[in-house]
Design an enzyme around this catalytic site. Sequence first.
Site, PDB file in Angstrom:
ATOM      1  N   TYR A   5       0.850  -1.077   0.294  1.00  0.00           N
ATOM      2  CA  TYR A   5      -0.199  -0.223   0.321  1.00  0.00           C
ATOM      3  C   TYR A   5       1.046   1.100  -0.008  1.00  0.00           C
ATOM      4  O   TYR A   5       0.499   2.255  -0.534  1.00  0.00           O
ATOM      5  CB  TYR A   5      -0.870  -0.470   1.572  1.00  0.00           C
ATOM      6  N   LYS A  55       3.989 -15.037   1.315  1.00  0.00           N
ATOM      7  CA  LYS A  55       4.766 -15.501   0.274  1.00  0.00           C
ATOM      8  C   LYS A  55       6.023 -15.891  -0.148  1.00  0.00           C
ATOM      9  O   LYS A  55       6.655 -15.301  -1.067  1.00  0.00           O
ATOM     10  CB  LYS A  55       3.639 -14.881  -1.211  1.00  0.00           C
TER      11      LYS A  55
HETATM   12  C1  IPM Z   1     -10.229  -1.547   4.573  1.00  0.00           C
HETATM   13  C2  IPM Z   1     -10.012  -1.073   3.095  1.00  0.00           C
HETATM   14  C3  IPM Z   1      -9.753  -0.092   2.381  1.00  0.00           C
HETATM   15  C4  IPM Z   1      -8.683  -0.426   2.596  1.00  0.00           C
HETATM   16  C5  IPM Z   1     -10.015   0.673   0.803  1.00  0.00           C
HETATM   17  C6  IPM Z   1     -11.668   1.283   1.407  1.00  0.00           C
HETATM   18  C7  IPM Z   1      -8.972   1.880   0.801  1.00  0.00           C
HETATM   19  O1  IPM Z   1     -10.877  -1.893   1.467  1.00  0.00           O
HETATM   20  O2  IPM Z   1     -10.237  -0.881   5.323  1.00  0.00           O
HETATM   21  O3  IPM Z   1      -9.708  -2.896   4.471  1.00  0.00           O
HETATM   22  O4  IPM Z   1      -8.197  -1.148   1.387  1.00  0.00           O
HETATM   23  O5  IPM Z   1      -7.326  -0.698   3.469  1.00  0.00           O
END
Ligand code: IPM
Length: 360
Positions: free
Chosen positions: A142, A193
Site C-alpha cells: 500500500y 508468500k
Molecule cells: C479496508 C478498505 C480500505 C483498504 C480501502 C477503502 C482503502 O478496503 O479498510 O479494508 O483497502 O484498506
Amino acid sequence: MKHYNVAVLPGDGIGLEIMGEAVKVLKAVGRKFKAEFALTEALVGGASIDANGVPLTDAVLKLALKSDAVLLGAVGGTRWEGLDYSIRPERALLALRKELGLFANLRPAKIYKDLIAASTLKPEVIDGVDLLVVRELTGGLYFGTPKGVEVLPDGTERGVNTMVYTTPEIERIARVGFEVARKRRKKLCSVDKANVLETTELWRKVVIKVGKDYPDVELSHMYVDNCAMQLIRNPKQFDVIVTENTFGDILSDEASMLTGSIGMLPSASLGATKNRAMYEPIHGSAPDIAGKGIANPIATILSVAMMLKYSFEMEEASNLIEDAVEKVLNRGYRTADIALPGEKKTTCTEMGEAVLKELA
Ligand code: IPM
Ligand code: MG
C-alpha cells in the site's frame, strides 16, 4: 468522571447512516458508565472533497491527532471514482492511518450462533469460528515506493507498486500478533508468500526471531494462497493471523463472509501509543444501498465496543455492547444483508434502537 475526546468521521454513503446508530450507542454507554465523551464530527472522504476539494483537510487531521480516538464510518463512492488517485476519498483513510501511525489493524471474525444460516458456508464448517486477523496497516504494498504510473517513450504506460518492509516494521506488528494471541488461544499463524517474495521471506525470518520471546504461543507459517483456501476449508484451525497489508485486506474480507455478512465486522487500528487509535467497520460505503436506511449498523456499533475496550479500558461496557448485539440477533432482528429469504427485514435505525433497548 472520565473524559474522552472522540473524532466522529461518518464519511460517505452508508457511513452517515451507520454512524448515527453507533453514536447513539456510545452516548448511551457514556450515561450508563459515567464517562463523558466529547464528540466532534467532521467531514472526510468524498464529503470533504465536495466541501473542501480534498479528502482530508489539515484541520480534520489535526482533530484526529488531538483526539483520544477516531470513529470512522466509510469513505468512497462512484461519484468520485474518476478523480486522480491523490485526491480520491480512499486517500483520507490511508493518510489518517499513516499520519496517526496506525500500524496494527485488528479485525476479529466471530460467528454468531443465530447467523450460522446466513453464511454461504456449511454450518459444521463455521460453527465455532473465532479468529482475528492482525493486518499490518502502514507499510507493504500500500505504501511502498516507487509507486505510480509513467508513460514510456513508446507511448505505452508502466504501473508500479512496491512491497517493502523493514525489520522494525515487521517486529512491531509481529509483537502485536503474539501479544493478542497470548490473550486468546495462544496460536499465531503468520501469513506470507515467502516462496516467491523476498520481502515476505524477511517477514518470516523476523517473525520467527520475535517468536523466541513468546515460547507460550504456538507459531505457524502459511503461504497466502493456501491461507485463502484454508479459511474456507477449515476456518476453525485459526486463532490469530498476522500478515502484510494487502494480504490482510483480502483475507479479512474473506474471513468476514464466514460470519454471514461483511456488515458484521468491526476493526481497531492501533498505533504505538494509547492516544493513537481509529475504529471503523471493515466494510465500505456501499453506494448501492446508501440513503435507503437499510444498512447494517452492527459493524460500527461493535467498533464502538472495540474502542471502549482498547482505548478507554471500559471492558465491562464493551462486553455489554457485544452481549446486546448477540441478544438482538437472537430476538430475530435482521438487516437485509443477514436476512434469509422470507425473513422480516430490520432497518438501520430499528437495529440501532434494538441494541439501545438491550443496553438500557
Ligand atoms: C479496508 C478498505 C480500505 C483498504 C480501502 C477503502 C482503502 O478496503 O479498510 O479494508 O483497502 O484498506
Ligand atoms: Mg478492505
